[in-house]
Structure formats: C-alpha cells, structure tokens
Write a protein that holds these residues in place. Structure first.
Motif, PDB file in Angstrom:
ATOM      1  N   ARG A  22      -1.565   5.153   4.444  1.00 14.08           N
ATOM      2  CA  ARG A  22      -2.575   4.176   4.034  1.00 14.08           C
ATOM      3  C   ARG A  22      -2.443   2.877   4.847  1.00 14.08           C
ATOM      4  O   ARG A  22      -1.339   2.403   5.093  1.00 14.08           O
ATOM      5  CB  ARG A  22      -2.407   3.859   2.538  1.00 14.08           C
ATOM      6  CG  ARG A  22      -2.637   5.071   1.655  1.00 14.08           C
ATOM      7  CD  ARG A  22      -2.414   4.741   0.186  1.00 14.08           C
ATOM      8  NE  ARG A  22      -1.008   4.609  -0.150  1.00 14.08           N
ATOM      9  CZ  ARG A  22      -0.217   5.644  -0.438  1.00 14.08           C
ATOM     10  NH1 ARG A  22      -0.700   6.868  -0.414  1.00 14.08           N
ATOM     11  NH2 ARG A  22       1.049   5.461  -0.755  1.00 14.08           N
ATOM     12  N   ARG A  80       1.665   0.080  -7.404  1.00  7.38           N
ATOM     13  CA  ARG A  80       1.088  -0.920  -6.514  1.00  7.38           C
ATOM     14  C   ARG A  80       1.448  -2.328  -6.992  1.00  7.38           C
ATOM     15  O   ARG A  80       1.728  -3.224  -6.195  1.00  7.38           O
ATOM     16  CB  ARG A  80      -0.425  -0.738  -6.475  1.00  7.38           C
ATOM     17  CG  ARG A  80      -1.101  -1.421  -5.319  1.00  7.38           C
ATOM     18  CD  ARG A  80      -2.370  -0.701  -4.901  1.00  7.38           C
ATOM     19  NE  ARG A  80      -3.231  -0.431  -6.059  1.00  7.38           N
ATOM     20  CZ  ARG A  80      -4.138   0.544  -6.086  1.00  7.38           C
ATOM     21  NH1 ARG A  80      -4.279   1.334  -5.045  1.00  7.38           N
ATOM     22  NH2 ARG A  80      -4.888   0.739  -7.152  1.00  7.38           N
ATOM     23  N   ASP A 111      -3.125   7.172  -4.600  1.00  6.69           N
ATOM     24  CA  ASP A 111      -4.310   7.039  -3.759  1.00  6.69           C
ATOM     25  C   ASP A 111      -4.681   8.390  -3.151  1.00  6.69           C
ATOM     26  O   ASP A 111      -3.953   9.375  -3.261  1.00  6.69           O
ATOM     27  CB  ASP A 111      -4.060   6.007  -2.647  1.00  6.69           C
ATOM     28  CG  ASP A 111      -5.342   5.284  -2.270  1.00  6.69           C
ATOM     29  OD1 ASP A 111      -6.280   5.968  -1.882  1.00  6.69           O
ATOM     30  OD2 ASP A 111      -5.367   4.052  -2.381  1.00  6.69           O
ATOM     31  N   VAL A 144       0.821  -1.209   0.000  1.00  9.09           N
ATOM     32  CA  VAL A 144       0.000   0.000   0.000  1.00  9.09           C
ATOM     33  C   VAL A 144       0.854   1.256   0.000  1.00  9.09           C
ATOM     34  O   VAL A 144       0.394   2.324  -0.411  1.00  9.09           O
ATOM     35  CB  VAL A 144      -0.976   0.016   1.201  1.00  9.09           C
ATOM     36  CG1 VAL A 144      -1.965  -1.121   1.083  1.00  9.09           C
ATOM     37  CG2 VAL A 144      -0.246  -0.049   2.540  1.00  9.09           C
ATOM     38  N   TYR A 202      -3.461  -1.136   5.042  1.00  7.62           N
ATOM     39  CA  TYR A 202      -3.781  -2.230   4.127  1.00  7.62           C
ATOM     40  C   TYR A 202      -5.256  -2.615   4.213  1.00  7.62           C
ATOM     41  O   TYR A 202      -5.907  -2.860   3.189  1.00  7.62           O
ATOM     42  CB  TYR A 202      -2.908  -3.440   4.450  1.00  7.62           C
ATOM     43  CG  TYR A 202      -3.181  -4.637   3.574  1.00  7.62           C
ATOM     44  CD1 TYR A 202      -2.620  -4.737   2.306  1.00  7.62           C
ATOM     45  CD2 TYR A 202      -4.014  -5.663   4.018  1.00  7.62           C
ATOM     46  CE1 TYR A 202      -2.880  -5.834   1.495  1.00  7.62           C
ATOM     47  CE2 TYR A 202      -4.280  -6.764   3.214  1.00  7.62           C
ATOM     48  CZ  TYR A 202      -3.706  -6.835   1.953  1.00  7.62           C
ATOM     49  OH  TYR A 202      -3.982  -7.919   1.143  1.00  7.62           O
ATOM     50  N   ILE A 232      -7.413  -0.141   2.244  1.00  4.83           N
ATOM     51  CA  ILE A 232      -7.268  -0.259   0.787  1.00  4.83           C
ATOM     52  C   ILE A 232      -7.964  -1.521   0.290  1.00  4.83           C
ATOM     53  O   ILE A 232      -8.693  -1.516  -0.705  1.00  4.83           O
ATOM     54  CB  ILE A 232      -5.778  -0.273   0.384  1.00  4.83           C
ATOM     55  CG1 ILE A 232      -5.078   1.003   0.883  1.00  4.83           C
ATOM     56  CG2 ILE A 232      -5.623  -0.420  -1.111  1.00  4.83           C
ATOM     57  CD1 ILE A 232      -5.629   2.283   0.342  1.00  4.83           C
ATOM     58  N   ASP A 253       1.312   2.828  -3.381  1.00  2.94           N
ATOM     59  CA  ASP A 253       0.103   3.343  -4.019  1.00  2.94           C
ATOM     60  C   ASP A 253       0.152   4.872  -4.091  1.00  2.94           C
ATOM     61  O   ASP A 253      -0.562   5.582  -3.386  1.00  2.94           O
ATOM     62  CB  ASP A 253      -1.117   2.896  -3.211  1.00  2.94           C
ATOM     63  CG  ASP A 253      -2.372   2.881  -4.061  1.00  2.94           C
ATOM     64  OD1 ASP A 253      -2.332   3.439  -5.163  1.00  2.94           O
ATOM     65  OD2 ASP A 253      -3.364   2.306  -3.612  1.00  2.94           O
ATOM     66  N   SER A 293     -11.265  -1.352  -2.153  1.00  9.88           N
ATOM     67  CA  SER A 293     -11.055  -1.710  -3.562  1.00  9.88           C
ATOM     68  C   SER A 293     -11.499  -3.121  -3.896  1.00  9.88           C
ATOM     69  O   SER A 293     -11.728  -3.449  -5.049  1.00  9.88           O
ATOM     70  CB  SER A 293      -9.572  -1.575  -3.908  1.00  9.88           C
ATOM     71  OG  SER A 293      -8.823  -2.528  -3.180  1.00  9.88           O
TER      72      SER A 293
END
Length: 521
Positions: free
Chosen positions: A301, A356, A296, A290, A303, A306, A293, A310
């Motif tokens: 972030r 990612r 984003d 993450v 995990y 995310i 990413d 998603s």
C-alpha cells in the motif's frame, strides 16, 4: 623473488646480463630469455615478468614494436630499453610508450644494478601503497554497514540531527536528500509465525538487502521489532506518479520473494516522496501507518493511494508541534488534553480499524520521542505494538508521555544542580578576591538575570548575602586561629577597607571583629 625477462637476439648478451645480475643480487630474480620480439611477447604473456630488459634492434618484431604490444596487454609492465646506439628518436618513442629507462651496450655493472634497485624500490612502494589502500578499504567496508544502520535508525526513530546525518551520508557517498520510505512488516498473527520470523530474521535481512541494493541504491535498516525500512532516493526528472507505480512494483516483488522463500506473510507500506532528513522521517511514519492497515484490499500500500481513496486527514504538523511544545514545558495537563484530542480525531477517522490507529499513534510518539531526546524508539515501537485495543494503546501512550515529562524535569533539575555546583565551587575558590555575581554568571555561561534567579531558587539566598556569609565564616575561623591580625584577616577574606569589614562583620555576627576575638580569648 622477482621475474626478469631479458630480450636480446645475442645469446651472449643475455647470458652475460643474467650472470652479472645473479652474482650481484643472488636469490632476487627468476630469469626468462627471449631471442626476438615475438618470443618476448609470448613470454611476457605467459610469465607476467615484473621487469623487462628489451633490446631495440632485433630481427623480425623489433624492440619498440614488442614493447607496444606488451604494454597494450600489460599497462603496468616496467620496461628498460637496451641499445648499442643512442637513438634520440627511439628514446622519444619509448618514453611515449611508458619505458622506464635506457641502458647503452655494453651496459656497465653499476648502471644495471642502479636501474634494477630503482625498479624494485618503486615496485615495493607501489605494493606498500596498495596494501595500505586494501587495509583502508577493508576497514571502511566494516564501518559502512554500521553507518547505514545508524542513519536508518536516525530516520526511523526521528532523531536525525542535520550535521550527524550529513556526516553519515558522506561516509556512504549518498548524493541525494529527496526520497521516500518503504516499510516491510512481517506478520505475527500466531506464535508459530512469530517464532518462524525470529529464526529467519538474519537471513531475511540479508536476502532483502541483496535484492534491493543493486536496483534501488537505498539505505536498508536493521530489523526493529517485526519491521525493517528502506529509504529510497527519488530520481530527478521522474514524475511522482510514475515513481509511485515503480515503488509499488518493488514492494510487490519483495512481498512475493519473502513469502515464497520463507513462507511468511508480509505487508509493505510506502510513504510519500519528501525532501530532507525530516521529510524522510515523515515518509517513514506514513509508511508505518499504511503498513498497519491489515484489512485493506491489497498487501502493498502507498500512503498517497490510501489518503486519496479514504479522504482521511493526517495529523496537522502544527498540532504535533503544539503537543511537543507542551511536553518541553512539562505541562502535563496540556499534554494530556492535546493528546486526547488528537487520538479522538484519529479514532473518528479510523472507525473500527484499530491497526491503522495504532500505526498513527506509534508514528506520532516517535516524532515526540525525537523532540524530547528520549532515545527510546525501539522500546516504544515494541511497547505500543503489543497493545491489542484502543484503550490499552491510549493508556500506554499516556504513560510514556508522563514518563517523558518526569524525565525532562529530572534532567532539568540535574542540569541546574550541576550549574549551581560549578558556581559554588568558583565562589569558594575566589571569594577572597573582588568577585561579583556577573563574573560568576559569566563563568557558568548564564545571563546575570537568569543566574541570580536560579541562585536564589537553589540556595534560598541571593548571591551577595551568600558571598558575605562565606567571607564572614572564613574571617571567624581565621580570628579563632589567632595567627593573623584583624587587618590581615580583612584583606584575606576579600575586603579592602578594614572599617567596612568591621561594619559588615558586626551586622552579620552582632559584634565587631575585635570584640569577637576578645570573646574567644
């Protein structure tokens, strides 16, 4: 030099004691005199004497009361009571206060000196023990950062062996095995940003460690490439969601501190709460994923956030294990096929989001690197992080997988060769005895079945044929020397029956031993 406080209301007693001690032990003491309990308390506070001779009976504040006051402020003070009477009640109360000894007036010279020597020896021993303890603490303080670095790298590079990790955790006094990883990833978008990071790397590491240690009691890794990791314990009884929020707050705090102090862009990735060393390694991989990413909506972030938002599935553990199993079997076609399937799955889950994808692939290969004991984690991270598109990432990953397979094969061949060399040496030293293939297999710690297959594969002949050839070659050499009889040669090369030796010799050479000797002569 030691400081001795003598507290007695009679000046003659004080001066007499000082003269006696100064004469018997010159240049050993600095003397302080107190004529009453109140003055003794003041001098003890100001002069911090090593030893105190205290008269029990004094006007005003008496001896025991003064001792009680001094001991309350200086618990380690070494006090000897002096009295003209042998009062049992006083002695009992004095012992309760921590008084070391008693002297009866008039104190004899030998008694005074014995008491002082005993106190000095006790003080020196305590000083020596304290010095040893300080030296040990200093050595330990130098070792602890190394142990912390080693344990964190084990978790990052996925080679945490249970026993070694437990030993390092013991050195660090870690009482937890459940927690999560937080990865700090420093931006390297431009050469200028990367150069700034390289210059400030050591200072950044020290600043992060100083910031997180008091509040999180975590393990802090060294900087690897452009990232560093924290492994943070999960407090018992705290809900997982609450811990997620707290972790995000810490990540935001660190991001703000780094950007404000060093002017560097920082991304923070946080993994799930997991148990055990393998679990912490997996949490680290999630944090790396993450962290990559870059597009984003937030810079810090988690995990779980995310994955929840998603719906992107992670690589199943059984798929990772099947790929590792193919690697360990050196099956390059299967490795290539399984890796292609996994990366296609990741690409489908990460459309148009290359950073990612790269994080996932790095995490996967770190897991595999540990499984094959490649020991190339830092180089792997640097190599794959430099890939700028999916094609180069796939190519670089496959190249590394192929290199691991070649390395495993070479390692296996070296191991086989080493085992065979040990077996051949054993046979060459013992062939004149009644040895067997089973004995040789046991010597190299292999099962007879596996050893016989390996021996035939490496030498091209089975064990009994090799042993026979070795014995017959030695017999031919001894026959040529003409110093031993054929019967003696038979026993010398490991046969017990001359007739059997003759038959084996003829089958191998084509003629009997006696014919061979005649031919030579």
């Amino acid at each position: 030099m030691y400081t001795l406080l003598i507290a007695d209301d009679e000046a003659l007693e004080r001066e007499g004691l000082e003269m006696m001690i100064r004469h018997a032990m010159p240049d050993t003491f600095r003397f302080l005199h107190a004529e009453n309990g109140r003055r003794a308390i003041q001098l003890a506070e100001e002069g911090r004497p090593d030893f105190i001779f205290m008269d029990i009976k004094m006007p005003g504040i008496q001896g025991l009361e003064a001792v009680r006051e001094i001991m309350a402020r200086q618990p380690g003070a070494k006090v000897v009571m002096i009295t003209a009477h042998d009062y049992f009640a006083y002695a009992k109360e004095g012992l309760a206060l921590g008084v070391r000894d008693y002297l009866l007036k008039p104190a004899r010279r030998e008694e005074v000196l014995d008491v002082l020597k005993s106190l000095i020896a006790e003080t020196e021993e305590a000083k020596r023990a304290r010095d040893e303890q300080l030296a040990l603490q200093e050595k330990l303080s130098q070792l602890l950062p190394l142990a912390e670095n080693e344990l964190s790298l084990m978790l990052m590079l996925e080679y945490a062996q249970e026993i070694e990790a437990d030993q390092l955790a013991g050195m660090l006094n870690l009482q937890w095995r459940k927690g999560y990883a937080m990865v700090l990833s420093f931006a390297k978008h431009t050469p200028k940003e990367w150069a700034s990071f390289q210059v400030a790397k050591k200072e950044i590491y020290d600043a992060v460690k100083q910031s997180v240690k008091p509040g999180l009691s975590c393990i802090v890794s060294p900087v690897v490439g452009h990232q560093m990791a924290l492994f943070i314990p999960f407090p018992r009884g705290r809900p997982g969601y609450t811990q997620r929020v707290i972790a995000l707050e810490w990540g935001e705090r660190l991001r703000g501190q780094v950007e404000e102090r060093f002017g560097l862009t920082l991304s923070v990735g946080i993994g799930s709460i997991r148990e055990g060393w393998d679990g912490l390694s997996r949490s680290y991989r999630e944090a790396v994923r993450v962290c990559a990413d870059e597009q984003d909506i937030v810079s810090v972030r988690h995990y779980d956030d995310i994955a929840e938002s998603s719906g992107r599935p992670a690589i199943p553990l059984d798929e990772e294990k099947k790929l590792l199993d193919a690697l360990l079997r050196h099956d390059k076609p299967e490795v290539t096929e399984r890796f292609a399937q996994l990366i296609e799955r990741l690409e489908a889950a990460e459309p148009r989001h290359y950073p990612r994808l790269r994080g996932d692939v790095i995490g996967l290969l770190l897991y595999l690197s540990r499984g094959v004991e490649a020991g190339d984690g830092p180089d792997l991270i640097e190599d794959l992080s430099a890939c700028e598109d999916p094609a180069s990432l796939r190519s670089s990953a496959l190249r590394r997988l192929g290199g691991w397979i070649d390395g495993l094969r070479e390692r296996k061949e070296r191991s086989r060769s080493h085992v065979l060399q040990r077996a051949l040496l054993f046979v060459s030293q013992r062939f004149m005895e009644d040895i067997s293939m089973e004995q040789t297999a046991e010597y190299v710690n292999l099962s007879p079945y596996y050893f016989s297959k390996l021996f035939k594969l490496q030498t091209g002949e089975n064990f009994s044929d090799y042993l026979t050839r070795l014995r017959i070659e030695e017999a031919k050499r001894l026959i040529a020397e003409r110093s031993l009889s054929l019967k003696e040669i038979c026993y010398e090369v490991g046969y017990k029956d001359p007739n059997y030796f003759s038959r084996v010799f003829k089958k191998s050479v084509g003629i009997t031993p006696s014919e061979y000797r005649q031919q030579i002569e």
